[in-house]
Motif scaffolding. Structure first.
Motif, PDB file in Angstrom:
ATOM      1  N   TRP A  23      47.286  43.806  41.354  1.00  0.00           N
ATOM      2  CA  TRP A  23      47.512  44.466  42.890  1.00  0.00           C
ATOM      3  C   TRP A  23      46.013  43.287  43.710  1.00  0.00           C
ATOM      4  O   TRP A  23      46.498  42.254  44.149  1.00  0.00           O
ATOM      5  CB  TRP A  23      47.498  45.224  43.211  1.00  0.00           C
ATOM      6  N   LEU A  24      45.258  43.244  42.851  1.00  0.00           N
ATOM      7  CA  LEU A  24      44.052  42.770  42.921  1.00  0.00           C
ATOM      8  C   LEU A  24      44.119  41.248  42.873  1.00  0.00           C
ATOM      9  O   LEU A  24      44.234  40.553  44.465  1.00  0.00           O
ATOM     10  CB  LEU A  24      42.739  43.058  41.943  1.00  0.00           C
ATOM     11  N   VAL A  25      45.226  40.588  42.046  1.00  0.00           N
ATOM     12  CA  VAL A  25      45.288  39.131  41.867  1.00  0.00           C
ATOM     13  C   VAL A  25      46.417  39.239  43.288  1.00  0.00           C
ATOM     14  O   VAL A  25      46.152  37.835  43.378  1.00  0.00           O
ATOM     15  CB  VAL A  25      45.976  38.880  40.995  1.00  0.00           C
ATOM     16  N   ALA A  26      47.175  39.671  43.308  1.00  0.00           N
ATOM     17  CA  ALA A  26      48.356  39.159  44.817  1.00  0.00           C
ATOM     18  C   ALA A  26      47.592  39.809  45.622  1.00  0.00           C
ATOM     19  O   ALA A  26      47.227  38.086  46.271  1.00  0.00           O
ATOM     20  CB  ALA A  26      49.288  40.469  44.182  1.00  0.00           C
ATOM     21  N   GLU A  27      47.105  40.133  45.923  1.00  0.00           N
ATOM     22  CA  GLU A  27      46.116  40.027  47.269  1.00  0.00           C
ATOM     23  C   GLU A  27      45.214  39.333  46.663  1.00  0.00           C
ATOM     24  O   GLU A  27      44.808  38.312  48.672  1.00  0.00           O
ATOM     25  CB  GLU A  27      45.620  41.427  46.861  1.00  0.00           C
ATOM     26  N   GLY A  28      44.958  38.628  46.222  1.00  0.00           N
ATOM     27  CA  GLY A  28      44.369  37.748  46.303  1.00  0.00           C
ATOM     28  C   GLY A  28      44.082  36.141  46.422  1.00  0.00           C
ATOM     29  O   GLY A  28      44.082  35.525  47.531  1.00  0.00           O
TER      30      GLY A  28
ATOM     31  N   LEU B  23      39.290  36.995  40.659  1.00  0.00           N
ATOM     32  CA  LEU B  23      38.376  37.285  39.737  1.00  0.00           C
ATOM     33  C   LEU B  23      38.815  38.438  39.494  1.00  0.00           C
ATOM     34  O   LEU B  23      38.397  38.932  38.532  1.00  0.00           O
ATOM     35  CB  LEU B  23      37.581  37.202  40.454  1.00  0.00           C
ATOM     36  N   ALA B  24      38.172  39.795  39.945  1.00  0.00           N
ATOM     37  CA  ALA B  24      37.885  41.215  39.717  1.00  0.00           C
ATOM     38  C   ALA B  24      39.567  41.777  39.069  1.00  0.00           C
ATOM     39  O   ALA B  24      39.431  42.273  37.986  1.00  0.00           O
ATOM     40  CB  ALA B  24      37.847  41.991  40.960  1.00  0.00           C
TER      41      ALA B  24
END
Length: 257
Positions: free
Chosen positions: A38-43, A65-66
């Motif tokens: 989800w973090l990669v998609a939102e980024g 990156l997170a």
């Protein structure tokens, strides 16, 4: 990213083990993996918006990156169940993080366009245009509620002046940038006059308030147009195009009258 989640399918086999610790561990690891993706998609979504904008602020939290680091942590945890030494575990986690960054890229690390005067001027011009159109809509609504054709005609003249100024700003945002503040002040004064007219519309001073609105708007338009001419000349630019616009507008008003 959805297909990448299938890489965690072997974790579902832990549920078949029957042990509570295995099921809890599988749930925690699957949750971490979902959070990472989800973090990669939102980024990625924020990065696309950053690329599309002329002026943009870099994300305070580097989500891609997170997310990539979280994938690395997850892989390192799984590798720890297979290796007894620390080095292979860390190597697996680092490789997983690196592959994620290579696949999805890094987050923007700098603000974009904030140091470019031309970009900032274009952005300011767009903001002024949007604000001016909102104020014009408010002015039209106030005058339309009074159902007076002559007042509508005066308000239409204000709209023509503002739209002409906005067209000139779009063509030359740098040369006519100093007109933004007077333009907003002009619209604010017109709205105040409309408010005064509405207040006096239902009492005995209606006729006086109506005439005051018509005359004051005409005077304000004349003053603003004169200032626009002077501003263009002061900027060292030819005012022929602006004068042509003014002449055409007056011809339209004369034909209407």
């Amino acid at each position: 990213l959805t297909l990448l989640y299938l890489a965690a399918c072997p974790l579902f086999l832990w549920y078949l083990d029957g042990a509570v610790i295995s099921m809890v561990s599988a749930s925690v690891l699957l949750g971490l993996f979902a959070l990472a993706l989800w973090l990669v998609a939102e980024g990625s979504r924020l990065h696309a918006a950053y690329d599309a904008a002329e002026v943009a602020v870099h994300p305070r939290l580097p989500r891609k990156l997170a997310g990539s680091a979280l994938v690395g942590v997850l892989v390192a945890i799984l590798a720890a169940t297979q290796f007894s030494e620390t080095l292979p575990v860390l190597a697996c986690g680092a490789i997983a993080t690196g592959l994620c960054v290579a696949a999805f890229g890094a987050d923007p690390m700098q603000d974009k366009g904030s140091n470019d005067p031309m970009v900032l001027q274009r952005q300011r011009t767009r903001d002024v245009s949007l604000s001016a159109m909102r104020l014009l809509a408010d002015l039209d609504q106030k005058i339309d509620s009074l159902d007076d054709s002559e007042l509508r005609h005066c308000t239409t003249a204000v709209r023509h002046v503002v739209e002409r100024c906005l067209r000139a700003l779009a063509r030359d945002p740098q040369g006519l940038g100093p007109l933004c503040k007077p333009l907003m002040k002009f619209l604010d004064m017109a709205l105040r006059e409309a408010d005064r007219l509405q207040v006096s519309w239902s009492d005995e001073s209606r006729s006086f308030a109506r005439q005051r609105y018509i005359l004051k708007l005409a005077a304000m338009i004349e003053i603003f147009e004169t200032r626009a001419r002077r501003q263009r000349v002061a900027a060292g630019q030819d005012s022929f195009e602006l004068e042509a616009d003014l002449l055409l507008d007056r011809m339209k008003r004369a034909i209407t009258d």
